[in-house]
Scaffold this motif. Structure first.
Motif, PDB file in Angstrom:
ATOM      1  N   VAL A 219      13.968  14.164  10.120  1.00 24.01           N
ATOM      2  CA  VAL A 219      13.315  13.198   9.231  1.00 24.01           C
ATOM      3  C   VAL A 219      13.646  11.808   9.756  1.00 24.01           C
ATOM      4  CG1 VAL A 219      13.288  12.209   6.910  1.00 24.01           C
ATOM      5  CG2 VAL A 219      13.456  14.693   7.201  1.00 24.01           C
ATOM      6  N   THR A 220      12.617  10.994   9.938  1.00 28.65           N
ATOM      7  CA  THR A 220      12.798   9.610  10.356  1.00 28.65           C
ATOM      8  C   THR A 220      12.040   8.721   9.383  1.00 28.65           C
ATOM      9  OG1 THR A 220      12.850  10.321  12.662  1.00 28.65           O
ATOM     10  CG2 THR A 220      12.521   7.990  12.273  1.00 28.65           C
ATOM     11  N   VAL A 221      12.697   7.668   8.929  1.00 26.45           N
ATOM     12  CA  VAL A 221      12.044   6.713   8.029  1.00 26.45           C
ATOM     13  C   VAL A 221      12.107   5.334   8.671  1.00 26.45           C
ATOM     14  CG1 VAL A 221      12.074   5.627   5.757  1.00 26.45           C
ATOM     15  CG2 VAL A 221      12.677   8.062   5.977  1.00 26.45           C
ATOM     16  N   THR A 222      10.933   4.706   8.779  1.00 23.88           N
ATOM     17  CA  THR A 222      10.827   3.356   9.305  1.00 23.88           C
ATOM     18  C   THR A 222       9.963   2.544   8.352  1.00 23.88           C
ATOM     19  OG1 THR A 222      10.920   4.247  11.550  1.00 23.88           O
ATOM     20  CG2 THR A 222      10.189   1.970  11.320  1.00 23.88           C
ATOM     21  N   ASP A 223      10.558   1.514   7.753  1.00 26.19           N
ATOM     22  CA  ASP A 223       9.834   0.644   6.823  1.00 26.19           C
ATOM     23  C   ASP A 223       9.094   1.430   5.740  1.00 26.19           C
ATOM     24  OD1 ASP A 223      10.679  -1.618   8.234  1.00 26.19           O
ATOM     25  OD2 ASP A 223       8.981  -1.477   9.615  1.00 26.19           O
ATOM     26  N   GLY A 224       9.726   2.455   5.197  1.00 24.04           N
ATOM     27  CA  GLY A 224       9.141   3.247   4.122  1.00 24.04           C
ATOM     28  C   GLY A 224       8.234   4.370   4.568  1.00 24.04           C
TER      29      GLY A 224
ATOM     30  N   ALA B 153       8.570  14.388  -0.251  1.00 22.23           N
ATOM     31  CA  ALA B 153       9.013  13.204   0.503  1.00 22.23           C
ATOM     32  C   ALA B 153       8.573  11.922  -0.189  1.00 22.23           C
ATOM     33  CB  ALA B 153       8.486  13.251   1.933  1.00 22.23           C
ATOM     34  N   GLU B 154       7.329  11.879  -0.634  1.00 20.08           N
ATOM     35  CA  GLU B 154       6.799  10.668  -1.257  1.00 20.08           C
ATOM     36  C   GLU B 154       7.363  10.441  -2.659  1.00 20.08           C
ATOM     37  OE1 GLU B 154       2.540  11.011  -0.791  1.00 20.08           O
ATOM     38  OE2 GLU B 154       2.641  10.270   1.282  1.00 20.08           O
ATOM     39  N   SER B 155       8.059  11.430  -3.219  1.00 21.42           N
ATOM     40  CA  SER B 155       8.696  11.256  -4.527  1.00 21.42           C
ATOM     41  C   SER B 155      10.000  10.466  -4.417  1.00 21.42           C
ATOM     42  CB  SER B 155       8.985  12.620  -5.168  1.00 21.42           C
ATOM     43  OG  SER B 155      10.098  13.257  -4.541  1.00 21.42           O
ATOM     44  N   VAL B 156      10.508  10.309  -3.199  1.00 22.14           N
ATOM     45  CA  VAL B 156      11.755   9.579  -2.978  1.00 22.14           C
ATOM     46  C   VAL B 156      11.481   8.078  -3.077  1.00 22.14           C
ATOM     47  CG1 VAL B 156      13.575   9.070  -1.291  1.00 22.14           C
ATOM     48  CG2 VAL B 156      12.713  11.414  -1.537  1.00 22.14           C
ATOM     49  N   VAL B 157      12.275   7.406  -3.887  1.00 20.07           N
ATOM     50  CA  VAL B 157      12.127   5.960  -4.046  1.00 20.07           C
ATOM     51  C   VAL B 157      12.351   5.288  -2.692  1.00 20.07           C
ATOM     52  CG1 VAL B 157      13.098   3.904  -5.147  1.00 20.07           C
ATOM     53  CG2 VAL B 157      12.864   6.030  -6.454  1.00 20.07           C
ATOM     54  N   GLY B 158      11.384   4.473  -2.284  1.00 12.83           N
ATOM     55  CA  GLY B 158      11.472   3.779  -1.003  1.00 12.83           C
ATOM     56  C   GLY B 158      10.557   4.365   0.052  1.00 12.83           C
ATOM     57  N   ILE B 159      10.008   5.568  -0.212  1.00 11.57           N
ATOM     58  CA  ILE B 159       9.072   6.188   0.738  1.00 11.57           C
ATOM     59  C   ILE B 159       7.656   5.837   0.305  1.00 11.57           C
ATOM     60  CG2 ILE B 159       8.189   8.357   1.697  1.00 11.57           C
ATOM     61  CD1 ILE B 159      11.025   7.597   2.647  1.00 11.57           C
ATOM     62  N   THR B 160       6.898   5.232   1.222  1.00 14.21           N
ATOM     63  CA  THR B 160       5.536   4.802   0.905  1.00 14.21           C
ATOM     64  C   THR B 160       4.472   5.725   1.486  1.00 14.21           C
ATOM     65  OG1 THR B 160       5.569   3.350   2.839  1.00 14.21           O
ATOM     66  CG2 THR B 160       6.202   2.384   0.716  1.00 14.21           C
ATOM     67  N   SER B 161       4.849   6.497   2.516  1.00 13.44           N
ATOM     68  CA  SER B 161       3.905   7.438   3.123  1.00 13.44           C
ATOM     69  C   SER B 161       4.682   8.524   3.849  1.00 13.44           C
ATOM     70  CB  SER B 161       2.974   6.713   4.103  1.00 13.44           C
ATOM     71  OG  SER B 161       3.722   6.208   5.199  1.00 13.44           O
ATOM     72  N   CYS B 162       3.984   9.616   4.127  1.00 16.77           N
ATOM     73  CA  CYS B 162       4.631  10.731   4.823  1.00 16.77           C
ATOM     74  C   CYS B 162       3.664  11.329   5.831  1.00 16.77           C
ATOM     75  CB  CYS B 162       5.052  11.804   3.816  1.00 16.77           C
ATOM     76  SG  CYS B 162       5.786  13.264   4.584  1.00 16.77           S
TER      77      CYS B 162
END
Length: 108
Positions: free
Chosen positions: A40-45, A72-81
């Protein structure tokens, strides 16, 4: 020189926690313990999940895709998956956690 693995961020760990709630409907074990989530990698949401399925012709792939994206999108701070479905490395029983093996009656 060997490449160092990056330590997951809190947000990436939060996504992994959310993914541990997504059950494979056929096996009743979550995707993380089955060893199907490779990263899992998160960059700018924006979240990118690298994963595989137990078989190439998995009939529940679309169901899992929707459930994983929703988790994944239910996590606060995630804007897209975005899901990156890969076939290398090939999934096998060694990728499963001890919990999953015990739950499925697999003894090594």
């Amino acid at each position: 020189m060997a490449e160092q693995l990056k330590e997951p961020t809190k947000l990436e760990n939060d996504v992994m926690d959310a993914l541990s709630e997504v059950l494979d409907p056929e096996l009743g074990i979550d995707m993380v313990n089955l060893g199907l989530i490779y990263g899992v990698t998160v960059t700018d949401g924006a979240c990118q999940i690298t994963m595989t399925l137990t078989t190439m012709g998995c009939p529940i792939g679309d169901i899992l895709n929707d459930a994983i994206t929703k988790a994944a999108e239910s996590v606060v701070g995630i804007t897209s998956c975005k899901i990156d479905l890969v076939w290398e490395p090939v999934w096998d029983l060694s990728r499963m956690s001890r919990y999953a093996k015990v739950a499925l009656g697999i003894h090594e």
